[in-house]
Design an enzyme around this catalytic site. Structure first.
Site, PDB file in Angstrom:
ATOM      1  N   HIS A  45     -43.874   7.029   5.418  1.00 35.40           N
ATOM      2  CA  HIS A  45     -43.257   5.950   6.174  1.00 35.40           C
ATOM      3  C   HIS A  45     -43.476   4.616   5.455  1.00 35.40           C
ATOM      4  O   HIS A  45     -44.189   4.535   4.446  1.00 35.40           O
ATOM      5  CB  HIS A  45     -43.839   5.903   7.588  1.00 35.40           C
ATOM      6  N   GLU A  47     -45.184   1.882   6.114  1.00 34.75           N
ATOM      7  CA  GLU A  47     -46.542   1.352   5.993  1.00 34.75           C
ATOM      8  C   GLU A  47     -47.298   2.033   4.862  1.00 34.75           C
ATOM      9  O   GLU A  47     -47.999   1.371   4.079  1.00 34.75           O
ATOM     10  CB  GLU A  47     -47.293   1.543   7.315  1.00 34.75           C
ATOM     11  N   THR A 159      -1.496   5.498  13.304  1.00 29.07           N
ATOM     12  CA  THR A 159      -2.463   6.151  12.411  1.00 29.07           C
ATOM     13  C   THR A 159      -1.823   7.233  11.552  1.00 29.07           C
ATOM     14  O   THR A 159      -2.438   7.698  10.595  1.00 29.07           O
ATOM     15  CB  THR A 159      -3.610   6.770  13.232  1.00 29.07           C
ATOM     16  N   TRP A 168      -2.051   7.148   2.035  1.00 28.95           N
ATOM     17  CA  TRP A 168      -3.131   6.416   2.691  1.00 28.95           C
ATOM     18  C   TRP A 168      -2.558   5.170   3.337  1.00 28.95           C
ATOM     19  O   TRP A 168      -1.786   4.464   2.690  1.00 28.95           O
ATOM     20  CB  TRP A 168      -4.227   6.044   1.703  1.00 28.95           C
ATOM     21  N   ASP A 198      -5.488  18.864   7.811  1.00 32.75           N
ATOM     22  CA  ASP A 198      -5.855  18.116   6.604  1.00 32.75           C
ATOM     23  C   ASP A 198      -6.891  18.819   5.730  1.00 32.75           C
ATOM     24  O   ASP A 198      -7.057  18.455   4.568  1.00 32.75           O
ATOM     25  CB  ASP A 198      -6.411  16.737   6.990  1.00 32.75           C
ATOM     26  N   ARG A 205     -18.401  10.393  -0.761  1.00 28.90           N
ATOM     27  CA  ARG A 205     -18.045  10.428  -2.178  1.00 28.90           C
ATOM     28  C   ARG A 205     -17.918   9.044  -2.792  1.00 28.90           C
ATOM     29  O   ARG A 205     -18.222   8.860  -3.962  1.00 28.90           O
ATOM     30  CB  ARG A 205     -16.714  11.173  -2.370  1.00 28.90           C
ATOM     31  N   LEU A 295      -8.479  14.138  20.378  1.00 36.13           N
ATOM     32  CA  LEU A 295      -9.925  14.158  20.574  1.00 36.13           C
ATOM     33  C   LEU A 295     -10.463  12.746  20.787  1.00 36.13           C
ATOM     34  O   LEU A 295     -11.342  12.531  21.637  1.00 36.13           O
ATOM     35  CB  LEU A 295     -10.618  14.820  19.387  1.00 36.13           C
TER      36      LEU A 295
END
Length: 362
Positions: A45, A47, A159, A168, A198, A205, A295
Site C-alpha cells: 500500500h 504507506e 448514436t 466512427w 459488433d 488499447r 440496455l
C-alpha cells in the site's frame, strides 16, 4: 496533501479493487523523505511504499509526519496493517484525508495510531480523495459499483444510423479518452446485442494500462458465441449474466474461461439490480457501461446509473438509434435531473460528464 493526492492519482489504472491512495512522509525539518502510492492488488500500500522509499535513501522516519489520502488500514489482508508499519517506523503524526469506508477498517486504523501516541488529523483533501475513490466508496457503503454509462453521439443525440453504422461518430482523440475511462474501471459492461452486432473486444488499447478491466455481458438467453472477442483477452474474467439455463451453451462458454451467472427476474430477463449486487461482491468498484440504447434504457429506467460520460461530435445525423430508450414521459417534470460536473474538448468533440442528482450521497 496535494502531493499525496497526485501520487494517489498514479494508482488510477493500477490498484483496483483496492482504493487509490498516496502517501508523503515529511521529516521534522519539513523535508520530504519518502513518498509512494498503492500498487496492484496484493502489493504494498501507499504507506509501505513511502516507508520503503525513505529506507532506500537511508532517511530516518522517527518523528516524521505521514500525509496519506485515506485512513491507514488496520486489518491483515493480502498485506499487513499499514498503521502498524507507521507505528514501527516512529511516525509521530498522521494527516489523513478521510476515514476508510471499509467495515474492516472504519476508524480502527485511527484508533490504533492514537493508542500508540500518534497525533491524528483527519480532513485535508477529503473531497478530492473521495472523488478519486468514488467506486470504492460506493461498493463499501452501498454494496454496488459506481455505474458510469458512456455513449458517443452526434449533436442531435444519434448514436448509430438506422442501418446500424456507428464507426466512427466521434474522433480518435475522444476514443482515446474513452479508453482511459475504461482503464480506470474494474469492469466494462455491455449487452448481447452489442456482442452479436459488433463483436467488440472491450479492452484497453489506446492508453497504456498495467491491467485489463473485466468484462460483463448481459445475455438473458445465453447467446454469446464461444468465439466472441470479449472472451479472447487474457488477464481478465468475462462474467455473463443470463436468465435461462442451458447447460451445453454454459459449458461451451465456461470452457473459454467465462463465468456464467443466472439471475432471472420475473419477466425472464436478467435482474439488473441483483447483478450489480453480485458485481459488488466480486470486488467491482467502477462499472463502465458501453451498451446499446435498449440496455442503456433499462439501466436508466431502473435507476441504476450514477453518472453519464457523453461524447458529442459536431455532426447532425437525424434519425437513428438514441442514447437510451426509456419513457415516453407524460410531463417535463418527470425528466431525470442531472448535474454537469465537467465539459471538456477532445479534438473536435465535446466530453460531458454528468451525474444523476443525489446518486453520490452515500
Amino acid at each position: 496533501m496535494n502531493q499525496a493526492l497526485e501520487l494517489a492519482a498514479q494508482a488510477l489504472f493500477l490498484s483496483n479493487p483496492n482504493p487509490r491512495v498516496g502517501c508523503v512522509i515529511v521529516a521534522p525539518d519539513g523535508q520530504i523523505i519518502g513518498q509512494g502510492f498503492t500498487q496492484q492488488a496484493g502489493g504494498p500500500h501507499a504507506e509501505v511504499m513511502a516507508l520503503r522509499d525513505a529506507a532506500s535513501a537511508h532517511r530516518d522516519t522517527r518523528g516524521a509526519t505521514a500525509y496519506v489520502t485515506l485512513e491507514p488500514c488496520s486489518h491483515q489482508g493480502r498485506t499487513g496493517p499499514c498503521c502498524d508499519a507507521l507505528i514501527q517506523a516512529g511516525i509521530t503524526k498522521v494527516v489523513a484525508s478521510l476515514q476508510d469506508p471499509n467495515p474492516l477498517v472504519g476508524g480502527r486504523g485511527f484508533d490504533r495510531l492514537r493508542a500508540a501516541g500518534i497525533d491524528v488529523v483527519v480532513g485535508p483533501g477529503e473531497q478530492a480523495s473521495r472523488e478519486l475513490n468514488i467506486g470504492f466508496f460506493s461498493r463499501m457503503v452501498r454494496g454496488t459499483p459506481w455505474v458510469r454509462l458512456k455513449t458517443a453521439a452526434s449533436l442531435d443525440g444519434t448514436t448509430a444510423l438506422e442501418n446500424g453504422a456507428s464507426q466512427w461518430i466521434t474522433s480518435a482523440q475522444a476514443r482515446a479518452d474513452g479508453h482511459a475511462w475504461r482503464a480506470r474501471a474494474c469492469a466494462v459492461l455491455t449487452g448481447i446485442g452489442t456482442v452479436l452486432d459488433d463483436n467488440p473486444r472491450l479492452d484497453v488499447r489506446d492508453v497504456a494500462s498495467p491491467r485489463q478491466p473485466h468484462v460483463v455481458v448481459v445475455d438473458s438467453r445465453l447467446q454469446t458465441p464461444p468465439d466472441a472477442s470479449v472472451l479472447t483477452t487474457t488477464g481478465r474474467t468475462c462474467y455473463i449474466y443470463a436468465a435461462v439455463q442451458d447447460k451445453p451453451r454454459q459449458a461451451a462458454l465456461e470452457s473459454r474461461g467465462a463465468q456464467v451467472i443466472h439471475l432471472p427476474n420475473a419477466q425472464g430477463k436478467v435482474d439488473l439490480a441483483a447483478m450489480l449486487k453480485d458485481l459488488g461482491h466480486k470486488g467491482i468498484n467502477e462499472l463502465h457501461v458501453e451498451a446499446g440504447h435498449k440496455l442503456n434504457g433499462s439501466l436508466v429506467r431502473e435507476g441504476l446509473v450514477d453518472e453519464l460520460l457523453v461524447y458529442l461530435a459536431p455532426r447532425w445525423l437525424g434519425e437513428g438509434a438514441r442514447m437510451a430508450d426509456f419513457g415516453p414521459l407524460e410531463a417535463l417534470a418527470e425528466g431525470i435531473a442531472l448535474q454537469f460536473t465537467s465539459v471538456d474538448r477532445f479534438g473536435p468533440d465535446l466530453r460531458i460528464v454528468a451525474r444523476f442528482e443525489g446518486r453520490d450521497r452515500f
